[in-house]
Write a protein that holds these residues in place. Structure first.
Motif, PDB file in Angstrom:
ATOM      1  N   ASN A 145       0.819  -1.205   0.000  1.00 51.91           N
ATOM      2  CA  ASN A 145       0.000   0.000   0.000  1.00 51.91           C
ATOM      3  C   ASN A 145       0.858   1.262   0.000  1.00 51.91           C
ATOM      4  N   LYS A 146       2.136   1.140   0.408  1.00 48.10           N
ATOM      5  CA  LYS A 146       3.040   2.297   0.360  1.00 48.10           C
ATOM      6  C   LYS A 146       3.277   2.735  -1.083  1.00 48.10           C
ATOM      7  N   ALA A 147       3.315   1.758  -1.997  1.00 45.54           N
ATOM      8  CA  ALA A 147       3.508   2.085  -3.412  1.00 45.54           C
ATOM      9  C   ALA A 147       2.322   2.876  -3.940  1.00 45.54           C
ATOM     10  N   LYS A 207       2.468   6.408  -2.673  1.00 48.64           N
ATOM     11  CA  LYS A 207       3.432   7.226  -3.417  1.00 48.64           C
ATOM     12  C   LYS A 207       2.875   7.651  -4.771  1.00 48.64           C
ATOM     13  N   TRP A 208       2.101   6.766  -5.413  1.00 49.88           N
ATOM     14  CA  TRP A 208       1.475   7.142  -6.690  1.00 49.88           C
ATOM     15  C   TRP A 208       0.519   8.314  -6.498  1.00 49.88           C
ATOM     16  N   GLU A 209      -0.256   8.253  -5.419  1.00 48.09           N
ATOM     17  CA  GLU A 209      -1.284   9.280  -5.206  1.00 48.09           C
ATOM     18  C   GLU A 209      -0.698  10.602  -4.723  1.00 48.09           C
ATOM     19  N   THR A 210       0.468  10.551  -4.108  1.00 50.07           N
ATOM     20  CA  THR A 210       1.114  11.799  -3.683  1.00 50.07           C
ATOM     21  C   THR A 210       2.037  12.359  -4.762  1.00 50.07           C
ATOM     22  N   GLY A 211       2.189  11.613  -5.877  1.00 52.02           N
ATOM     23  CA  GLY A 211       3.014  12.091  -6.973  1.00 52.02           C
ATOM     24  C   GLY A 211       4.490  11.821  -6.795  1.00 52.02           C
ATOM     25  N   GLU A 212       4.837  10.983  -5.804  1.00 49.59           N
ATOM     26  CA  GLU A 212       6.254  10.686  -5.568  1.00 49.59           C
ATOM     27  C   GLU A 212       6.795   9.636  -6.539  1.00 49.59           C
ATOM     28  N   ALA A 213       5.913   8.834  -7.109  1.00 51.20           N
ATOM     29  CA  ALA A 213       6.361   7.765  -8.010  1.00 51.20           C
ATOM     30  C   ALA A 213       5.255   7.452  -9.007  1.00 51.20           C
TER      31      ALA A 213
END
Length: 245
Positions: free
Chosen positions: A30-32, A35-41
């Motif tokens: 769920n960390k991945a 990160k997608w939703e925060t724009g980090e990855a």
């Protein structure tokens, strides 16, 4: 990337999925997803197709960060007119008119704005209308017979605020409203409870102030109500965030 993260968050909410549930379907952490939703990855190429299938969009739409509405509009090209009014969103071919506001159709990429009131909402409206009518009638009759227009004015004022309490109470137990608030990421209990607290504190302020003439002391009631709402809203947001994770 910002468009992608915004669309991903919106689609996940529409599917009523938590970050953990989406991650489980994709076989990732769920960390991945976070990160997608925060724009980090961004997702790996191999994850784009299953992600798009789960969310019900194309890979192109996912990468562009916006949904295509041309296909939806094309379905209605044969119709002469799209009507948006107080009754909802309708399409007409000159003979028949179809209500599309409750059939999952999107207008400009967003859900149709109008929704018919729920059964509990209608009951709440009837109760509030009856309460206000009775309060006004009582105020006029008592005022005429006793001549004590003050402090009797607090009766219709309290009835109006009482409608807020009634409306929030019905909203608190309305499954339709609760489901919609959960979908949009809101805590379904914080708002109604805050409304009840504020209306109740204002009723107390008006009644005690008018009857006992304690305006200089009783003002603490609405202030306490505001403080309580801040605490309730904060606690609700924290619990909602934990549940989402």
């Amino acid at each position: 990337m910002a468009k992608f993260s915004d669309l991903l968050y919106e689609l996940r909410k529409e599917k009523n999925l938590t970050q953990s549930e989406l991650a489980e379907k994709l076989g990732i952490t769920n960390k991945a997803v976070s990160k997608w939703e925060t724009g980090e990855a961004m997702p790996d190429t191999a994850q784009l197709l299953p992600l798009a299938e789960i969310l019900g969009v194309s890979v192109d739409e996912l990468l562009r960060g916006e949904r295509k509405i041309e296909e939806e509009k094309a379905e209605f090209e044969e119709h002469d007119e799209i009507i948006i009014n107080g009754d909802g969103v309708h399409i007409s071919d000159g003979k028949d008119t179809v209500d599309i506001s409750t059939n999952g159709v999107f207008v400009n990429g967003k859900k149709a704005m109008h929704r018919k009131p729920s059964f509990l909402g209608r009951i709440s409206g009837c109760v509030c209308a009856s309460l206000v009518a009775l309060a006004v009638l009582a105020y006029i009759l008592l005022g005429c017979f006793t001549g004590q227009w003050h402090p009797l004015w607090c009766i219709p004022a309290s009835a109006a605020l009482g409608c807020g309490v009634i409306g929030c109470s019905f909203d608190l137990f309305d499954p339709v409203n609760k489901a919609e608030k959960r979908k949009s990421g809101e805590n379904p209990y914080s708002g109604p409870i805050c409304g009840i607290v504020m209306c109740a504190s204002l009723i107390g302020f008006l009644c005690v102030g008018a009857v006992c003439n304690l305006w200089n002391i009783i003002w603490v009631l609405p202030v306490a109500g505001v403080c309580a709402c801040i605490i309730i809203g904060t606690v609700g947001a924290v619990f909602n965030h934990k549940k989402e994770k």
